[in-house]
Design an enzyme around this catalytic site. Structure first.
Site, short mmCIF file in Angstrom:
data_model
loop_
_atom_site.label_atom_id
_atom_site.label_comp_id
_atom_site.label_asym_id
_atom_site.label_seq_id
_atom_site.Cartn_x
_atom_site.Cartn_y
_atom_site.Cartn_z
CG HIS A 15 43.66 40.69 26.63
ND1 HIS A 15 44.71 39.80 26.66
CD2 HIS A 15 43.13 40.56 25.38
CE1 HIS A 15 44.80 39.17 25.51
NE2 HIS A 15 43.86 39.60 24.72
CB CYS A 34 45.63 40.27 21.43
SG CYS A 34 44.96 38.60 21.57
CG HIS A 40 39.99 40.84 21.64
ND1 HIS A 40 40.22 39.99 20.60
CD2 HIS A 40 41.02 40.67 22.50
CE1 HIS A 40 41.33 39.33 20.82
NE2 HIS A 40 41.85 39.72 21.95
CG HIS A 42 41.05 35.96 24.99
ND1 HIS A 42 41.28 35.22 23.85
CD2 HIS A 42 41.77 37.09 24.84
CE1 HIS A 42 42.10 35.88 23.05
NE2 HIS A 42 42.42 37.03 23.63
CG ASP A 80 34.29 35.71 35.84
OD1 ASP A 80 34.61 35.53 34.64
OD2 ASP A 80 33.24 35.28 36.33
CG HIS A 81 31.96 38.47 33.40
ND1 HIS A 81 32.04 37.23 34.01
CD2 HIS A 81 31.22 38.32 32.30
CE1 HIS A 81 31.35 36.36 33.29
NE2 HIS A 81 30.85 36.99 32.24
CD GLU A 125 45.45 35.26 24.82
OE1 GLU A 125 45.96 36.14 25.54
OE2 GLU A 125 45.79 35.08 23.63
NI NI Z 1 43.33 38.69 22.94
#
Ligand code: NI
Length: 137
Positions: A15, A34, A40, A42, A80-81, A125
């Site tokens: 995100h 972030c 990047h 999580h 997901d992914h 997160e």
């Molecule tokens: Ni982040």
């Protein structure tokens, strides 16, 4: 006799947190890593809590396999992914903070969970940071 039942699942996604209402510098300061320009990743966790009266024959509020499948279909298959800012139509235009994800995931789950049973969606997160939404204004 209401009992609360929770299923925990995980997903990986990238995100970028960025507010159009702030300057580049304010965004960098507030969101730190972030705000990284290309996003990047999580390792997220999600906890979905439903509520109801345990069935007198089975002792269950809901079959957990059913709840797991609902979470997969309504949320995990979509996020997901993925890159949360770019790849998920339900999140279009949303700054994907943990708070906003909890709200969006609650909306995505609402039509999939038997009426009146969805109580809370909590999104982690990191292991230490989470946000929860209960559908309240
Ligand atoms: Ni982040």
């Amino acid at each position: 006799m209401t009992v609360y039942l929770t299923r925990r699942e995980s997903f990986c996604a990238s995100h970028r947190l960025h507010s159009e209402k702030l300057s580049e510098e304010e965004n960098r300061k507030l969101f730190g890593k972030c705000n990284s320009e290309n996003g990047h990743g999580h390792n997220y966790f999600i906890e979905v809590t439903v509520r109801g009266e345990p069935n007198s024959d089975t002792g269950l509020v809901m079959n957990l396999t059913e709840l797991k499948e609902i979470i997969h279909r309504a949320i995990l298959d979509k996020v997901d992914h993925k890159h949360l800012n770019l790849d998920v139509k339900e999140l279009k235009g949303i700054n994907p903070t943990t708070e906003n994800l909890a709200r969006a995931f609650f909306s995505m789950l609402t039509p999939a969970v038997p009426k009146g049973m969805l109580f809370e969606v909590r999104v982690f997160e990191t292991e230490k940071n989470s946000a929860a939404f209960r559908g309240e204004n």
